[in-house]
Design an enzyme around this catalytic site. Structure first.
Site, PDB file in Angstrom:
ATOM      1  N   CYS A 317       7.056   3.286  -4.458  1.00  0.00           N
ATOM      2  CA  CYS A 317       8.411   2.726  -4.463  1.00  0.00           C
ATOM      3  C   CYS A 317       8.581   1.686  -5.567  1.00  0.00           C
ATOM      4  O   CYS A 317       9.697   1.464  -6.043  1.00  0.00           O
ATOM      5  CB  CYS A 317       8.753   2.121  -3.106  1.00  0.00           C
ATOM      6  SG  CYS A 317       7.561   0.917  -2.508  1.00  0.00           S
ATOM      7  N   HIS A 775       7.561  -2.898   0.853  1.00  0.00           N
ATOM      8  CA  HIS A 775       8.376  -1.811   0.304  1.00  0.00           C
ATOM      9  C   HIS A 775       9.381  -2.358  -0.696  1.00  0.00           C
ATOM     10  O   HIS A 775       9.949  -3.439  -0.493  1.00  0.00           O
ATOM     11  CB  HIS A 775       9.108  -1.102   1.442  1.00  0.00           C
ATOM     12  CG  HIS A 775       9.933   0.065   1.003  1.00  0.00           C
ATOM     13  ND1 HIS A 775       9.416   1.115   0.279  1.00  0.00           N
ATOM     14  CD2 HIS A 775      11.250   0.355   1.177  1.00  0.00           C
ATOM     15  CE1 HIS A 775      10.364   1.997   0.032  1.00  0.00           C
ATOM     16  NE2 HIS A 775      11.494   1.559   0.561  1.00  0.00           N
TER      17      HIS A 775
END
Length: 830
Positions: A317, A775
Site C-alpha cells: 500500500c 496501512h
C-alpha cells in the site's frame, strides 16, 4: 473447432519453463490486459512473454513479429456463474474454513496459435509441445514467483539446521513416504531430518490443507528440531524447512546431503503442494480494509479515467499511495501516458523502467480498467444496484523492478511511503538519459518537484554573511508533539475511617495531542538557529543559519514527522496538523537574497567558516554505553542526531540496528584536504562526488555527510542516504566544497516574482503506530470525477476528494479530516 498441424513446431526449439524462469501468464508485459480480458492473453512458448490480444493494441502479435517467436499459448479465463437460491445450503457438520480455489471460481480455456501460419488452433499432439503447455499452466505467475522470492530471501539457517546430527543412515522405502506414520493423511507431510520419521503438519488456518500435528508430537517426544515438507521439494533444492525449536521457518544449506542420508534424491522430486510462503501470501492478500465513513456510511465507488485502483500485492500500500499521488500531476501523467506512441521492441519489457512506468500510467489514466468488478455482479443485473468496487490493476512488474537490489523495497514487508517516494524519484531521474536516446520530447517529470533552498550563514560577531544554494525535491518538517493535560477534579466523597476514598480512581482515557497548523511547522523549519562554527574572518565562534526558498516548484512535497520516543521506542503520534482548505501562501518563506548592506565573507577557502573538531557529548555517550550499545554505534547516533539528546540518539539506534555498516568505524572529522578515502589516498569529499550526488537530487550537506560516512564511495553514499532519510547533513566548512559545484549553480535568471501560493492536491495518510506497519491510503483532489451513484449518475463533480485505498476507489468524504493526520502532503502551485 478443428485443429491444424503447424510446420513451425518441427523447427522451434521449445522447452518447459524452469523453476526459476519467469512466466508472464497473468497480464501483458506492456499493458494490464490479462487472462480475464475478452480475448485472453498470449504466452509466448519460446520465451514466456505475456502479450495482450486486443485488436487495438495486440502486443502479442507485435512481440511475435519482432522476436520471430510464432508459437503462443492463448489463455482465457471466465468467472463461473452460480445459480442463486436453487439449492439449500449444505449442512455444516464441523467447524472448518475452506479456501475457494481458482478452479472453483473460473473456467479456463487454452489453445495454441501460430502467428506465421495465422492458425488459432494448432494441434497439441506432440509430446514436447504438450509438456511446454503443461509447464506454462503449472508454473507460478511472475507476480507470485517474485512474491515468493521476496518472502524467502528473509529466511536464514539457524543453529539447529547448521549443527544437525543425523542418526544412522538408511534407505526409506517409497511406500513409507506416502502417508503420515501415525495417520492416513497423504499431504502436508514433514520429514524429520534427524531420524527420518514422517509426520503430518498442523492444520493450516484459512486453507483446505489438513493436518493432525503428528510432526509436532514427534518433535515433542524426541526433541528432534528440524523437518522438511516433502510436497514442497523442487529439483533445484528449494523446500519448506521448519525448526520447531525456533518455532519459525528456516533454510538448510545442506538439505541435499541431509535428504540423501535417507536415500531421497532431490533431483528426481517434483513440487506437489503449495509452500508455507505461498500460503502466507494468499492469506495476506485476503486481508480487507474498512471502507466506511466515521459515522458508518459506506463510501461511494468511483470509476472512469484517472480513477483506477492498484491491487495490494502484500504490504504494497505504500507503493500504491505514492504512485496514485504522483500520477495525479500533469508532469507525470503527460510524461508516461502516451497511448499513441508505440514502444520500441525489447526482449525483456518487464525489466525496463520506462516501459513499466508507461504501463502503470496507461492502467491508471486510460480508464479501461476502472470498471465495476463483474465477478461480484450477477449477469444481467444493473451495476447501480450493487455497491461494487473494481478489481484494480496489479503493479507487480513495477514493484519488482524498483525494489530490485534494495534491502527494503525488495521485501514483502511494509515500508515507509516517504522513503519510497525518494527512491522512486531517484530511479525516474536516473532513467531519463537512457529514455532520451529512444524517445523524442522527453522531460524529467521530477523537475516539477525541484526547487532551490538558499541558506544564509551570518557571523554573530562581525555580521558577515555567506549564501549557498541547494537544489531539493522535498522538505521534511518536524511536528511538535504536545499532550493535552486533562484536569482531574477531586470528587466530593466521604473518606472511610482508614483514610481511603470510597470511590476508585477513574481509568485514564486515550492520549490526546494539541493540534498545530502546518504554518507553525513551516515557521519552525525556516527559523534561524545558532550553529557552532568558527569564523575565519574575525576568529570568533557562533553563526546563525537560516534556510528559505529561493525558488518554488510546481509540486511541493512535504513530509510531516510525528515521532516521539515512548519507552525508548520511536512511536508515531497522531498529532493533528491543520491545513487550510484554500491557498497556502509561501511568500513569507521566500529568501530575499543578499542585501546591499550585508558584507560577504571572503570567497577563498581560507576564510570560509570552519567547524571545530567533532567530539561526542561525553554525558550522552556515557548514558548510551550504559545501555549496552557499542561505542562506535553511540558515536554514530549522536553525530546523526545533534550530539545533545541521548533519547533522540537511542531512537536513531533502534531504527538503524540492521544497517550493514552500523559497526564500521567512521572519522567524523575527515575532510577532503586532510583525510584519505578507501585506497590510494583518494579524497573523501570532492566537488566531483558532490556534483554526482547533487545531480541525483541530494543536497550538498547531505552528500557531504554521506561521503564521510562511507569513506568517499559514491555508490555506498547513495545507499546510505536512502537508508538515513532523517540525516540533516554536514553544514560544516571543513571541506573545501561549501557551495554547490559550479555545474549545479542555478543559472542567472530574472527574479521570480510570481505569487507563491499553493493548494493541497494529494495526501498520503497512514494508520498505525509505526511507519513500518499499519496501512497507507491516498486522497487525491480530482478536478473532474464522474459519479456513478443512483442520484447523480453521469454528473460531474469538480474539485472532489477521491480516496484510493489499494484497488478500492471511492468518493472520499473524510479527506479534510484525514489531512490532519497525513504523512506526506503534495501541494500544487496555483
Amino acid at each position: 473447432m478443428a485443429t491444424t498441424d503447424c510446420p513451425h513446431l518441427a523447427t522451434a526449439s521449445l522447452a518447459p519453463p524452469k523453476a526459476t524462469q519467469s512466466v508472464y501468464r497473468e497480464d501483458c508485459t506492456l499493458c494490464f490486459d490479462s487472462i480475464d480480458s475478452p480475448h485472453g492473453l498470449d504466452v509466448c512458448l519460446h520465451c514466456f512473454n505475456g502479450g495482450c490480444c486486443e485488436p487495438a493494441r495486440h502486443h502479442a502479435r507485435d512481440h511475435a513479429d519482432a522476436a520471430h517467436h510464432p508459437l503462443a499459448l492463448n489463455i482465457r479465463r471466465t468467472r463461473k456463474r452460480k445459480l442463486r437460491d436453487t439449492e439449500p445450503p449444505a449442512k455444516i457438520s464441523k467447524l472448518a474454513i475452506t479456501a475457494e480455489t481458482d478452479e472453483d471460481r473460473y473456467d479456463t480455456r487454452t489453445r495454441v496459435r501460430c502467428y506465421e501460419c495465422a492458425s488459432d488452433h494448432v494441434a497439441v499432439e506432440d509430446e514436447g509441445l504438450r509438456a511446454v503447455v503443461d509447464g506454462v499452466l503449472k508454473a507460478n505467475t511472475f507476480a507470485r514467483q517474485e512474491e515468493v522470492k521476496a518472502w524467502e530471501q528473509e529466511m536464514i539457517p539457524c543453529e539447529h539446521a547448521l549443527c544437525l546430527e543425523q542418526e544412522a543412515p538408511r534407505q526409506i522405502d517409497s511406500g513409507e513416504l506416502g502417508h503420515c506414520s501415525m495417520c492416513d493423511l497423504r499431504e502436508n507431510l514433514w520429514l524429520c531430518l534427524t531420524c527420518g520419521n514422517l509426520g503430518c503438519g498442523r492444520k493450516q488456518f484459512g486453507s483446505d490443507v489438513g493436518g493432525n500435528s503428528h510432526g509436532v508430537s514427534h518433535t515433542d517426544s524426541t526433541g528432534h528440531p528440524v523437518a522438511v515438507k516433502l510436497g514442497s521439494l523442487t529439483a533445484d533444492g528449494n523446500a519448506d524447512i521448519y525448526c520447531y525449536a525456533c518455532n519459525d521457518e528456516k533454510t538448510d544449506p545442506e538439505l541435499v546431503a541431509h535428504l540423501a542420508h535417507w536415500g531421497i534424491d532431490i533431483a528426481a522430486r517434483q513440487k506437489t503442494e503449495k509452500s508455507l510462503t505461498e500460503m502466507n501470501i494468499e492469506q495476506n492478500l485476503r486481508w480487507e480494509f474498512n471502507m466506511t465513513t466515521q459515522d458508518g456510511r459506506e463510501l461511494k465507488p468511483m470509476f472512469g479515467p484517472g480513477l483506477t485502483g492498484l491491487k495490494n500485492l502484500g504490504n504494497s500500500c505504500y507503493l500504491n499511495s505514492v504512485m496514485q499521488s504522483l500520477f495525479s500531476f500533469p508532469d507525470f501523467a503527460s510524461r508516461y501516458y502516451r497511448p499513441s506512441e508505440k514502444l520500441p521492441f525489447t526482449q525483456t519489457p518487464a525489466e525496463d523502467l520506462e516501459i513499466q512506468l508507461r504501463k502503470v500510467a496507461d492502467g491508471l489514466l486510460s480508464g479501461r480498467y476502472a470498471k465495476p468488478d463483474s465477478d461480484v455482479v450477477p449477469a444481467g443485473d444493473d451495476y447501480s444496484e450493487h455497491q461494487t468496487y473494481q478489481k484494480g490493476i496489479a503493479p507487480a512488474m513495477l514493484k519488482h523492478l524498483v525494489g530490485r537490489g534494495h534491502s527494503e523495497f525488495s521485501t514483502m514487508r511494509q515500508q515507509d511511503a516517504f522513503e519510497f517516494l525518494l527512491h522512486i524519484l531517484k530511479l525516474i531521474s536516473r532513467s531519463q538519459n537512457a529514455a532520451k536516446a529512444q524517445y523524442s520530447n522527453i522531460t524529467d517529470p521530477v523537475d516539477s518537484l525541484r526547487f532551490v533552498m538558499e541558506q544564509k550563514l551570518q557571523c554573530l560577531n562581525c555580521k558577515k554573511v555567506r549564501y549557498r544554494q541547494d537544489e531539493m525535491e522535498n522538505i521534511s518538517v518536524a511536528v511538535p508533539v504536545k499532550r493535552i493535560q486533562k484536569d482531574t477534579e477531586m470528587e466530593n466523597t466521604t473518606p472511610d475511617p482508614t483514610g481511603n476514598d470510597t470511590k476508585p480512581a477513574a481509568e485514564p482515557g486515550p492520549v490526546q495531542f494539541e493540534p498545530v497548523t502546518l504554518k507553525q511547522c513551516l515557521d519552525e523549519f525556516t527559523a534561524a538557529e545558532v550553529v557552532e562554527l568558527e569564523c575565519s574572518s574575525c576568529g570568533k565562534s557562533g553563526f546563525t543559519k537560516q534556510s528559505l526558498f529561493k525558488s518554488f516548484p510546481s509540486v511541493l512535497a512535504i513530509n510531516a514527522r510525528r515521532f516521539e520516543l515512548v519507552n525508548w521506542v520511536p512511536t508515531k503520534q497522531d498529532v493533528p496538523v491543520i491545513v487550510d482548505e484554500g491557498s497556502l501562501d509561501f511568500e513569507s518563506y521566500r529568501s530575499p537574497g543578499r542585501q546591499a548592506d550585508e558584507e560577504e565573507l571572503p570567497g577563498d577557502d581560507a576564510s570560509a567558516p570552519t567547524a571545530a573538531a567533532w567530539v561526542p557529548n561525553e554525558g550522552a555517550l556515557s548514558m548510551l554505553e550504559a545501555m549496552g550499545f557499542p561505542r562506535v554505534r553511540c558515536e554514530k547516533a549522536l553525530h546523526a542526531t545533534g550530539n545533545q539528546d541521548p533519547e533522540a540518539a537511542t531512537g536513531w539506534l533502534f531504527e538503524h540496528m540492521e544497517d550493514a555498516d552500523i559497526d564500521d568505524p567512521v572519522d567524523f572529522n575527515a575532510s577532503s584536504s586532510s583525510s584519505g578515502a578507501a585506497s590510494g589516498g583518494e579524497e573523501v569529499v570532492t566537488e566531483d562526488k558532490l556534483e554526482m550526488l547533487s545531480a541525483m537530487g541530494f543536497s550538498v550537506p547531505q552528500g557531504r555527510q554521506a561521503l564521510k560516512e562511507t569513506g568517499g564511495d559514491v555508490e555506498r553514499a547513495v545507499d546510505w542516504l536512502f537508508n538515513h532519510p532523517e540525516a540533516e547533513g554536514d553544514f560544516g566548512g571543513s571541506d573545501n566544497a561549501t557551495q554547490l559545484p559550479s555545474a549545479q549553480e542555478p543559472e542567472p535568471q530574472k527574479e521570480d516574482t510570481r505569487p507563491a501560493k499553493f493548494s493541497l492536491q494529494a495526501i498520503v495518510c497512514h494508520k498505525g503506530a509505526s511507519i513500518h506497519a499499519g496501512h497507507y491510503v491516498a486522497f487525491v483532489r480530482k478536478e473532474q470525477a464522474n459519479k456513478t451513484t443512483d442520484d447523480s449518475k453521469g454528473a460531474e463533480a469538480k474539485g472532489e476528494w477521491i480516496l484510493f485505498n489499494d484497488e478500492k476507489v471511492a468518493l472520499g468524504g473524510d479527506a479534510v479530516e484525514m489531512s490532519r493526520f497525513a504523512y506526506v502532503y503534495f501541494f500544487k502551485k496555483d
